[in-house]
Design an enzyme around this catalytic site. Sequence first.
Site, PDB file in Angstrom:
ATOM      1  N   SER A   1     -23.812  54.265  12.008  1.00 36.63           N
ATOM      2  CA  SER A   1     -23.610  55.007  13.250  1.00 36.63           C
ATOM      3  C   SER A   1     -23.157  54.099  14.376  1.00 36.63           C
ATOM      4  O   SER A   1     -22.758  54.587  15.434  1.00 36.63           O
ATOM      5  CB  SER A   1     -24.935  55.626  13.707  1.00 36.63           C
ATOM      6  OG  SER A   1     -25.434  56.491  12.757  1.00 36.63           O
TER       7      SER A   1
ATOM      8  N   HIS B   1     -17.651  57.585   9.107  1.00 38.46           N
ATOM      9  CA  HIS B   1     -18.872  58.017   9.794  1.00 38.46           C
ATOM     10  C   HIS B   1     -18.967  59.540   9.828  1.00 38.46           C
ATOM     11  O   HIS B   1     -18.320  60.198  10.638  1.00 38.46           O
ATOM     12  CB  HIS B   1     -18.882  57.418  11.214  1.00 38.46           C
ATOM     13  CG  HIS B   1     -20.097  57.776  11.996  1.00 38.46           C
ATOM     14  ND1 HIS B   1     -20.079  58.023  13.351  1.00 38.46           N
ATOM     15  CD2 HIS B   1     -21.387  57.948  11.616  1.00 38.46           C
ATOM     16  CE1 HIS B   1     -21.302  58.326  13.761  1.00 38.46           C
ATOM     17  NE2 HIS B   1     -22.109  58.295  12.735  1.00 38.46           N
TER      18      HIS B   1
ATOM     19  N   GLU C   1     -15.679  60.276  11.891  1.00 43.82           N
ATOM     20  CA  GLU C   1     -15.011  59.184  12.619  1.00 43.82           C
ATOM     21  C   GLU C   1     -14.553  58.148  11.587  1.00 43.82           C
ATOM     22  O   GLU C   1     -15.341  57.752  10.726  1.00 43.82           O
ATOM     23  CB  GLU C   1     -15.985  58.504  13.592  1.00 43.82           C
ATOM     24  CG  GLU C   1     -16.150  59.227  14.894  1.00 43.82           C
ATOM     25  CD  GLU C   1     -17.096  58.491  15.852  1.00 43.82           C
ATOM     26  OE1 GLU C   1     -16.758  58.384  17.031  1.00 43.82           O
ATOM     27  OE2 GLU C   1     -18.162  58.032  15.427  1.00 43.82           O
TER      28      GLU C   1
ATOM     29  N   ASN D   1     -21.442  58.430  19.182  1.00 43.43           N
ATOM     30  CA  ASN D   1     -22.767  57.904  19.553  1.00 43.43           C
ATOM     31  C   ASN D   1     -22.740  57.057  20.819  1.00 43.43           C
ATOM     32  O   ASN D   1     -23.767  56.891  21.471  1.00 43.43           O
ATOM     33  CB  ASN D   1     -23.373  57.132  18.388  1.00 43.43           C
ATOM     34  CG  ASN D   1     -23.830  58.093  17.301  1.00 43.43           C
ATOM     35  OD1 ASN D   1     -24.275  59.192  17.595  1.00 43.43           O
ATOM     36  ND2 ASN D   1     -23.685  57.686  16.048  1.00 43.43           N
TER      37      ASN D   1
HETATM   38  N1  LIG Z   1     -29.266  60.693  11.066  1.00 35.41           N
HETATM   39  C1  LIG Z   1     -28.075  60.939  11.574  1.00 35.41           C
HETATM   40  O1  LIG Z   1     -27.913  61.880  12.361  1.00 35.41           O
HETATM   41  C2  LIG Z   1     -26.897  60.093  11.187  1.00 35.41           C
HETATM   42  C3  LIG Z   1     -25.603  60.555  11.458  1.00 35.41           C
HETATM   43  C4  LIG Z   1     -24.500  59.772  11.062  1.00 35.41           C
HETATM   44  C5  LIG Z   1     -24.718  58.552  10.425  1.00 35.41           C
HETATM   45  N2  LIG Z   1     -26.000  58.132  10.187  1.00 35.41           N
HETATM   46  C6  LIG Z   1     -26.167  56.843   9.503  1.00 35.41           C
HETATM   47  O2  LIG Z   1     -26.413  57.096   8.131  1.00 35.41           O
HETATM   48  C7  LIG Z   1     -27.252  56.070   7.586  1.00 35.41           C
HETATM   49  C8  LIG Z   1     -28.458  56.700   6.941  1.00 35.41           C
HETATM   50  O3  LIG Z   1     -29.163  57.473   7.900  1.00 35.41           O
HETATM   51  P1  LIG Z   1     -30.128  58.670   7.467  1.00 35.41           P
HETATM   52  O4  LIG Z   1     -30.287  59.541   8.668  1.00 35.41           O
HETATM   53  O5  LIG Z   1     -29.687  59.261   6.166  1.00 35.41           O
HETATM   54  O6  LIG Z   1     -31.508  57.871   7.242  1.00 35.41           O
HETATM   55  P2  LIG Z   1     -32.737  58.268   6.285  1.00 35.41           P
HETATM   56  O7  LIG Z   1     -33.911  57.527   6.827  1.00 35.41           O
HETATM   57  O8  LIG Z   1     -32.816  59.748   6.118  1.00 35.41           O
HETATM   58  O9  LIG Z   1     -32.300  57.667   4.865  1.00 35.41           O
HETATM   59  C9  LIG Z   1     -32.106  56.309   4.650  1.00 35.41           C
HETATM   60  C10 LIG Z   1     -32.245  56.050   3.155  1.00 35.41           C
HETATM   61  O10 LIG Z   1     -31.872  54.685   2.896  1.00 35.41           O
HETATM   62  C11 LIG Z   1     -32.704  54.235   1.857  1.00 35.41           C
HETATM   63  N3  LIG Z   1     -32.678  52.784   1.789  1.00 35.41           N
HETATM   64  C12 LIG Z   1     -33.300  51.885   2.576  1.00 35.41           C
HETATM   65  N4  LIG Z   1     -33.048  50.628   2.148  1.00 35.41           N
HETATM   66  C13 LIG Z   1     -32.239  50.765   1.065  1.00 35.41           C
HETATM   67  C14 LIG Z   1     -31.647  49.825   0.162  1.00 35.41           C
HETATM   68  N5  LIG Z   1     -31.833  48.521   0.302  1.00 35.41           N
HETATM   69  N6  LIG Z   1     -30.892  50.298  -0.845  1.00 35.41           N
HETATM   70  C15 LIG Z   1     -30.696  51.633  -0.997  1.00 35.41           C
HETATM   71  N7  LIG Z   1     -31.238  52.560  -0.179  1.00 35.41           N
HETATM   72  C16 LIG Z   1     -32.003  52.124   0.830  1.00 35.41           C
HETATM   73  C17 LIG Z   1     -34.073  54.816   2.220  1.00 35.41           C
HETATM   74  O11 LIG Z   1     -34.941  54.784   1.086  1.00 35.41           O
HETATM   75  C18 LIG Z   1     -33.699  56.215   2.653  1.00 35.41           C
HETATM   76  O12 LIG Z   1     -33.713  57.143   1.569  1.00 35.41           O
HETATM   77  C19 LIG Z   1     -27.564  55.111   8.752  1.00 35.41           C
HETATM   78  O13 LIG Z   1     -26.657  54.054   8.751  1.00 35.41           O
HETATM   79  C20 LIG Z   1     -27.367  56.025   9.969  1.00 35.41           C
HETATM   80  O14 LIG Z   1     -27.069  55.307  11.134  1.00 35.41           O
HETATM   81  C21 LIG Z   1     -27.086  58.871  10.541  1.00 35.41           C
END
Ligand SMILES: NC(=O)c1ccc[n+]([C@@H]2O[C@H](COP(=O)([O-])OP(=O)(O)OC[C@H]3O[C@@H](n4cnc5c(N)ncnc54)[C@H](O)[C@@H]3O)[C@@H](O)[C@H]2O)c1
Length: 293
Positions: free
Chosen positions: A121, A142, A154, A192
């Site tokens: 993000s 993204h 994005e 963001n």
């Molecule tokens: N939440 C949002 O609204 C949003 C929107 C766009 C992008 N993102 C980005 O997407 C990514 C994930 O966010 P999310 O909301 O799904 O988080 P989340 O907490 O729901 O999921 C993250 C996952 O990553 C896993 N993880 C952690 N370390 C790991 C590793 N070493 N190897 C493999 N898996 C691992 C965790 O077990 C978990 O299942 C981040 O980079 C976040 O910035 C989030």
Amino acid sequence: MVVEIKKIGVIGSGQMGSGIAHVCALSGFDVSLSDLSMDRIESGLASINGNLARQVQKGQITEEERSAALGRLSMAQDLDLLADVDLVIESAVENEQVKRKIFAQLCPILKPEAMLATNTSSISITRLAATTDRPERFIGIHFMNPVPLMELVELVRGIATEDETFEAAKGFVKTVGKTVAVAEDFPAFMVNRILLPMINEAIYTLYEGVGSVESIDTAMRLGANHPMGPLQLADFIGLDTCLSIMQVLYEGLADTKYRPCPLLVKYVEAGWLGRKTHRGFYDYRGDEPVPTR
Ligand SMILES: NC(=O)c1ccc[n+]([C@@H]2O[C@H](COP(=O)([O-])OP(=O)(O)OC[C@H]3O[C@@H](n4cnc5c(N)ncnc54)[C@H](O)[C@@H]3O)[C@@H](O)[C@H]2O)c1
């Protein structure tokens, strides 16, 4: 040397990774979903299953499309199982060290021509790309949350990203039915950069006692016509992710206007990360969300 994308590896099966796997499988790609444990992958697959079923109920997809999509999904607890993918989309937690470690482990396994993308993000695409063996085939893709519903993606090039990689990523985004907005590689890109300071300011507004959780969210829903209040949205994004993005903005742009609100830090330290842990600015453990302040 960019391959035709047929098989995709998704790393991280949380809310975003499972959403990305969902839309990729529904668009006809074979998808291998990876996370730290089988339990987490299974929980990601369970939410994909539920969300596909909801789409069938709403008449958005057919039962055949749902079962075909499920048939294209496989589990890859071991990164070795991603050796044959054409594109990896990394969607693990928003933590640069974690992402770097994943790329270090992953790169020797991947085909040399495979593309590598991150769903970060906020973190610099150029800096992440530089830690890999393929910065020219590295790009930021993204997606927005929830992935099956949100139309925007994005696309962010690192300094070394080749035109072929950019074009292939653009084609891929089109195939999954999303619209591209191209952003330059600066902290938190576009959405963001604008959204998170607004959410952080809403948390300051709460912290300083200007309004309660409920009044701040009501004010922005009814007064600014936002579909959900900023604190509700923060819970939806995940407070750990919100904090990480504010830290990237604060450090990356060296401007105190991006200072993460201490109340946001406190919620994250408590493990109250929003909907995904059932408690954040609202408590989701009962029938209806209840404000926690
Ligand atoms: N939440 C949002 O609204 C949003 C929107 C766009 C992008 N993102 C980005 O997407 C990514 C994930 O966010 P999310 O909301 O799904 O988080 P989340 O907490 O729901 O999921 C993250 C996952 O990553 C896993 N993880 C952690 N370390 C790991 C590793 N070493 N190897 C493999 N898996 C691992 C965790 O077990 C978990 O299942 C981040 O980079 C976040 O910035 C989030």
